[in-house]
Design a protein around this motif. Structure first.
Motif, mmCIF file in Angstrom:
data_model
loop_
_atom_site.group_PDB
_atom_site.id
_atom_site.type_symbol
_atom_site.label_atom_id
_atom_site.label_comp_id
_atom_site.label_asym_id
_atom_site.label_seq_id
_atom_site.Cartn_x
_atom_site.Cartn_y
_atom_site.Cartn_z
ATOM 1 N N THR A 61 0.868 -1.165 0.000
ATOM 2 C CA THR A 61 0.000 0.000 0.000
ATOM 3 C C THR A 61 0.916 1.230 0.000
ATOM 4 O OG1 THR A 61 -0.062 0.180 2.412
ATOM 5 C CG2 THR A 61 -1.787 -1.194 1.350
ATOM 6 N N ASP A 94 -7.298 -1.397 -2.832
ATOM 7 C CA ASP A 94 -6.983 -2.554 -1.996
ATOM 8 C C ASP A 94 -8.299 -3.262 -1.675
ATOM 9 O OD1 ASP A 94 -6.321 -4.358 0.005
ATOM 10 O OD2 ASP A 94 -5.035 -2.952 1.077
ATOM 11 N N LYS A 101 -4.604 2.174 -1.357
ATOM 12 C CA LYS A 101 -4.204 1.863 -2.733
ATOM 13 C C LYS A 101 -3.033 0.892 -2.689
ATOM 14 C CE LYS A 101 -6.805 4.841 -5.011
ATOM 15 N NZ LYS A 101 -7.919 4.357 -5.781
ATOM 16 N N ARG A 102 -3.102 -0.134 -3.505
ATOM 17 C CA ARG A 102 -1.987 -1.072 -3.679
ATOM 18 C C ARG A 102 -1.191 -0.604 -4.888
ATOM 19 N NH1 ARG A 102 -0.605 -4.714 0.285
ATOM 20 N NH2 ARG A 102 -2.465 -5.059 1.506
#
Length: 144
Positions: A61, A94, A101-102
């Protein structure tokens, strides 16, 4: 008026001053190594750290990336956005956390890391040629 005093004979014996001078010189070497790749040092660190994370099979992340790199989360977000705009990183929601957010490195990002990492490691090797492995161990003790 108070006269300054120091336990040291001069700046050349001050660990903090020496670290400051070495850091400035090393940053100049890194800027020179990264200039042909159109990367700032922080962009390189975040891109390469994403690659290191991804090698373990779990894309990080943005928060994990910032923690690993030791960068401010807001700055990390801004730099990641620029890297994504250049097509070097991809940001995805994610599945476990809608707010997160990945990050995944793209094929273009992998290609750039391969080239830039070679130049950065060569610049590091040249810069630190006069120090032994104990130096790295000592730095690791100081690292948060």
């Amino acid at each position: 008026m108070t006269t300054p005093t120091s336990r040291l004979p001069g700046p050349e014996r001050s660990p903090g001053f020496l670290l400051w001078r070495v850091t400035l010189a090393w940053q100049r070497a890194m800027r020179a190594a990264l200039a042909p790749h159109d990367l700032t040092h922080v962009q390189f660190v975040l891109l390469t750290t994403t690659w290191w994370f991804t090698r373990s099979g779990v894309p990080p992340t943005q928060r994990q990336l910032a923690e690993q790199a030791g960068t401010d989360t807001m700055m990390t977000s801004q730099v990641v956005r620029k890297l994504a705009d250049r097509g070097l990183l991809a940001r995805a929601d994610d599945p476990a956390d809608a707010r997160a957010k990945r990050l995944e490195i793209t094929p273009a990002g992998l290609e750039l890391v391969a080239k830039a990492l070679k130049d950065v490691e060569a610049a590091d090797a040249s810069f630190f040629v006069e120090v032994d492995d104990g130096f790295t161990d000592s730095l690791a003790k100081l690292s948060p």
